[in-house]
Design a protein around this motif. Sequence first.
Motif, PDB file in Angstrom:
ATOM      1  N   THR A  37       1.157  -1.215  -0.317  1.00  0.00           N
ATOM      2  CA  THR A  37      -0.430   0.076   0.195  1.00  0.00           C
ATOM      3  C   THR A  37       1.486   1.325  -0.160  1.00  0.00           C
ATOM      4  OG1 THR A  37      -1.295  -1.635   1.827  1.00  0.00           O
ATOM      5  CG2 THR A  37      -2.196   1.153   1.600  1.00  0.00           C
ATOM      6  N   HIS A  40       2.766   1.586  -3.271  1.00  0.00           N
ATOM      7  CA  HIS A  40       1.203   2.635  -4.553  1.00  0.00           C
ATOM      8  C   HIS A  40       1.137   4.026  -3.634  1.00  0.00           C
ATOM      9  CE1 HIS A  40      -3.191   2.658  -5.692  1.00  0.00           C
ATOM     10  NE2 HIS A  40      -2.469   3.489  -6.252  1.00  0.00           N
ATOM     11  N   CYS A  44       1.853   6.951  -6.870  1.00  0.00           N
ATOM     12  CA  CYS A  44       1.357   8.443  -5.993  1.00  0.00           C
ATOM     13  C   CYS A  44       1.586   9.685  -6.741  1.00  0.00           C
ATOM     14  CB  CYS A  44      -0.615   8.253  -6.114  1.00  0.00           C
ATOM     15  SG  CYS A  44      -0.693   6.480  -6.390  1.00  0.00           S
ATOM     16  N   PRO A  66      -1.027  -2.660  -6.570  1.00  0.00           N
ATOM     17  CA  PRO A  66      -2.340  -1.601  -6.624  1.00  0.00           C
ATOM     18  C   PRO A  66      -1.238  -0.800  -7.752  1.00  0.00           C
ATOM     19  CG  PRO A  66      -1.089  -1.572  -4.577  1.00  0.00           C
ATOM     20  CD  PRO A  66      -0.549  -3.267  -5.849  1.00  0.00           C
ATOM     21  N   TYR A  67      -0.067  -0.901  -8.456  1.00  0.00           N
ATOM     22  CA  TYR A  67       0.296   0.177  -9.322  1.00  0.00           C
ATOM     23  C   TYR A  67       1.105  -0.950 -10.551  1.00  0.00           C
ATOM     24  CZ  TYR A  67       4.366  -2.286  -5.872  1.00  0.00           C
ATOM     25  OH  TYR A  67       5.297  -3.505  -5.483  1.00  0.00           O
TER      26      TYR A  67
END
Length: 366
Positions: A37, A40, A44, A66-67
């Motif tokens: 997390t 990610h 971002c 998630p990336y």
Amino acid sequence: MNKLHIEGSSSGSGSSSFRRKPVIIIVVGMAGSGKTTLMHRLVCHTHLKDIRGYVVNLDPAVMTLPYAANIDVRDTVKYKEVMKQFNLGPNGGILTSLNLFATKFDEVISVIEKRADQLDYVLVDTPGQIEIFTWSASGAIITEAFASTFPTVVAYVVDTPRSEDPTTFMSNMLYACSILYKTRLPLILTFNKVDVAAHQFALEWMEDFEAFQTAASSDHSYSSTLTQSLSLVLDEFYNNLKSVGVSAVSGVGMEAFFNAVEASAEEYMETYKADLDKRREEKQRLEEDRRKESMDKLRRDMEKSGGETVVLSTGLKDKEASKSMMDEEDEDEEMDDDDDDDLGIYTEEEDAIDEDEDEEVDRFGF
Ligand SMILES: Nc1nc2c(ncn2[C@@H]2O[C@H](COP(=O)(O)OP(=O)(O)OP(=O)(O)O)[C@@H](O)[C@H]2O)c(=O)[nH]1
């Protein structure tokens, strides 16, 4: 194992010269501490702030990311196949996959080197089971490969809410301490999940061991006594660390994190790099001494032989001999046991002698 797949690149071995950029950030932490997390969130943040980042995933067992990773171990090694092929359990499968990937890691370094001018940071996600990376040969190879080419820092992710318990906090700190001493790289204690619990208590415990001992003393178990004693030992260790509070979910603390990375990269250049250069020089000196010693030995041997030619066995002689004897064998079927040598069949004793010769040959660089 598939061919190493690297997004938008051609492979090849590059030079091993040292560069100041990009800074490598190796993200490690206990399972569930929030590494993925956080990765990610960092990705971002880099997009948002126009920071030029590159992402490497070293977790062969992660189902979905998630990336988007630029280099992903899963494109090269299928860990379920490795499990099947080598008859391994999940952890053995992950470890072996990482070992296989480590054998190709020079290609990863080479790709990053080629792009170095366009990159500020390389973010590296590691396997969920921390020990697979921190205590494995491949983890050490990968870390060393990064650290000998770029400034490299370790971000040790701590699950802050779970560390409110003094014993859990202490085991986390001991683990961080062992990573610091094993890698000898700058380490950033990254207290994650501060949206759930602020990390002030941790900072206080690190600055004032009496505050930690007071917290730990409410528990009268054996582990609590041990924990209190350890806090005295770790006092010095805390001085070598930078700590930041972040939330991978809300994005709090990202600026502080990157500031800590920059400061750690500076520290890397001042301490680790100097240490690395010293170790390299020492290795070179030892190599030089060894070579000189071998040359002296050769010279002495030549003097002893009174100028006669010294023939070093390369093994080729034996093959030639065995070949010619094989031909003779066709002509003469009857052969006694002594001829086994010429046929390339070695007794244990002869093998030992040959090994000695090979070692000798190796030393002379043949
Ligand atoms: N509240 C909160 N939850 C978080 C934060 N970071 C991660 N989590 C949660 O923690 C859990 C574990 O997160 P992961 O990112 O999968 O942790 P990991 O360390 O990569 O896990 P492994 O790969 O299994 O080791 C998930 O449920 C996340 O949503 C955070 O900053 N705040």
